[in-house]
Scaffold this motif. Sequence first.
Motif, PDB file in Angstrom:
ATOM      1  N   SER A  61     -40.853 -15.042 -67.367  1.00 32.06           N
ATOM      2  CA  SER A  61     -39.443 -15.390 -67.171  1.00 32.06           C
ATOM      3  C   SER A  61     -38.763 -14.240 -66.447  1.00 32.06           C
ATOM      4  CB  SER A  61     -38.753 -15.644 -68.515  1.00 32.06           C
ATOM      5  OG  SER A  61     -39.343 -16.754 -69.160  1.00 32.06           O
ATOM      6  N   ALA A  63     -35.049 -12.747 -64.303  1.00 32.54           N
ATOM      7  CA  ALA A  63     -33.627 -12.865 -63.971  1.00 32.54           C
ATOM      8  C   ALA A  63     -33.344 -11.942 -62.798  1.00 32.54           C
ATOM      9  CB  ALA A  63     -32.760 -12.479 -65.171  1.00 32.54           C
ATOM     10  N   ALA A 167     -35.228 -23.416 -63.705  1.00 28.64           N
ATOM     11  CA  ALA A 167     -34.467 -22.387 -62.985  1.00 28.64           C
ATOM     12  C   ALA A 167     -32.980 -22.710 -63.090  1.00 28.64           C
ATOM     13  CB  ALA A 167     -34.893 -22.326 -61.524  1.00 28.64           C
ATOM     14  N   LEU A 168     -32.189 -21.683 -63.335  1.00 29.27           N
ATOM     15  CA  LEU A 168     -30.733 -21.783 -63.282  1.00 29.27           C
ATOM     16  C   LEU A 168     -30.283 -20.936 -62.107  1.00 29.27           C
ATOM     17  CD1 LEU A 168     -27.912 -22.502 -64.301  1.00 29.27           C
ATOM     18  CD2 LEU A 168     -28.076 -20.573 -65.899  1.00 29.27           C
ATOM     19  N   LEU A 191     -24.314 -16.060 -69.933  1.00 25.87           N
ATOM     20  CA  LEU A 191     -25.508 -15.869 -69.119  1.00 25.87           C
ATOM     21  C   LEU A 191     -26.444 -14.827 -69.728  1.00 25.87           C
ATOM     22  CD1 LEU A 191     -24.296 -15.917 -65.395  1.00 25.87           C
ATOM     23  CD2 LEU A 191     -25.399 -17.737 -66.672  1.00 25.87           C
ATOM     24  N   VAL A 194     -28.452 -16.422 -72.297  1.00 26.66           N
ATOM     25  CA  VAL A 194     -29.471 -17.284 -71.675  1.00 26.66           C
ATOM     26  C   VAL A 194     -30.674 -16.439 -71.268  1.00 26.66           C
ATOM     27  CG1 VAL A 194     -30.019 -18.732 -69.671  1.00 26.66           C
ATOM     28  CG2 VAL A 194     -27.866 -19.062 -70.892  1.00 26.66           C
ATOM     29  N   ILE A 195     -30.413 -15.308 -70.606  1.00 29.19           N
ATOM     30  CA  ILE A 195     -31.497 -14.434 -70.147  1.00 29.19           C
ATOM     31  C   ILE A 195     -32.280 -13.872 -71.332  1.00 29.19           C
ATOM     32  CG2 ILE A 195     -31.989 -12.233 -69.001  1.00 29.19           C
ATOM     33  CD1 ILE A 195     -29.673 -12.868 -67.091  1.00 29.19           C
ATOM     34  N   MET A 198     -34.333 -17.068 -72.658  1.00 29.08           N
ATOM     35  CA  MET A 198     -34.855 -18.107 -71.765  1.00 29.08           C
ATOM     36  C   MET A 198     -36.336 -18.366 -72.040  1.00 29.08           C
ATOM     37  SD  MET A 198     -34.784 -16.158 -68.074  1.00 29.08           S
ATOM     38  CE  MET A 198     -35.298 -14.447 -67.880  1.00 29.08           C
ATOM     39  N   CYS A 202     -39.289 -19.590 -66.690  1.00 27.37           N
ATOM     40  CA  CYS A 202     -37.879 -19.792 -66.308  1.00 27.37           C
ATOM     41  C   CYS A 202     -37.398 -18.686 -65.382  1.00 27.37           C
ATOM     42  CB  CYS A 202     -37.013 -19.834 -67.567  1.00 27.37           C
ATOM     43  SG  CYS A 202     -35.251 -20.121 -67.234  1.00 27.37           S
ATOM     44  N   VAL A 204     -33.694 -17.243 -63.810  1.00 24.46           N
ATOM     45  CA  VAL A 204     -32.232 -17.267 -63.719  1.00 24.46           C
ATOM     46  C   VAL A 204     -31.855 -16.379 -62.539  1.00 24.46           C
ATOM     47  CG1 VAL A 204     -30.042 -16.654 -64.810  1.00 24.46           C
ATOM     48  CG2 VAL A 204     -31.886 -17.656 -66.188  1.00 24.46           C
TER      49      VAL A 204
END
Length: 402
Positions: A61, A63, A167-168, A191, A194-195, A198, A202, A204
């Motif tokens: 994952s 970001a 993916a966001l 956010l 979320v990170i 996640m 994923c 972000v």
Amino acid sequence: MENEELKVYPLQTYEIYGLSKNPFEQLASEGISDVESIHVYQEVDMRLSMIISEVIGNRSSMAMAIVGPLGMGKTQRLKSIARAIEREGGKAIYVKVDTNDILKLTRDIFYALKPPRNRTNIFLENLSRKLGFIDRLEKMLSNTKEYKSRDIAELLVEQLKKYPYSALLLDELENMQGAGEQEKIQFFEMLRHVISTMPPGCIVAFACIPEAYEEYSRIFPAFFMRLHYEFKLRPMSVEETFELVKKRLNRVRTRDTDDPIYPFTDEAIRLIHDLAKGNPRQILRLLHYVLSEAAKRAFDPIDELVITTILEEPKSLEEYIRRVPKDYRDLVEVIVNKFNGGPVSYIAVAKELKKPANQVYESLNRLVTIGFLVGDPGGNYKVPHYVRKFLEEKGEGKGAEE
């Protein structure tokens, strides 16, 4: 009048150069079906490709932030992430930020998760409502006092977990700059959660201009410390600009040529690169306009002198307005005559013209893209500096008459 013949004007043709059309018309390469064949790959693309492979291959994952001025290819990079995730059967949530209202922005993110409405999906939506998911979310998005960053993040992550990859992707995040500081903190806190939670597989990612990135970093450093990568896009080199021109021209050639950049000369390409300061969108905009005007006047080849002749600034306000494409002329005339050249918001222009706000927003951005207006980080629009001089002279003239 009955005997008057209908005049038929010839369509714009590029046959003089052995081209079927102007290959620089589409400024955004993500809108082209075979984008890979014409994209000029930079170091950032290689690094993004490695990250995507890591996410898909090892279910990692990640970001990240993609930062750069307007026209540097931020949207294209986000769209490439979305395509990669969707190719693997994942879900990509792509949201172009068009508001400073965090409630609307958060709704847009969840709305992008919704599948097309059919009987099954309506049944599931009703079931979710009965179980409290939708009611709970709607309550938290009713006003900023009810906005629970952690709870909203948990609801979003639960949705992302339903997919093998996700993916966001938030584009043009600078448009959120007008929000209050507390609202920005609430959104970035969401956010951050979320990170932190996640699911595997994923990504972000968000994109914005450097000025907004610096402001957001100052307001909420805890969020930015969680980012795994920060990509700052650089301008194109001269060599990359030559490659861009070759690839685009090659797609539309109707006859062979020994010179891959014909009808342009080397010096012409170097001049366009310098005028655009290496900005990809500005390079394409200049190439599109120069090729179009050169074809009309049958300039062959297109060298430095041709470019300086074509790009000479209008000599008057009237000439500037005449050069604006007719489909957009009413927008420019309103900004010039009603708002003294701006800056002015798209909402104000839409109200004045009684047109849909979304339509006006897209048209104003198109005018920015092709150089007839200038946008600012606050989301407003104004005329270029040379047009401002015409307005000032006009104002001085009126003052003298009075």
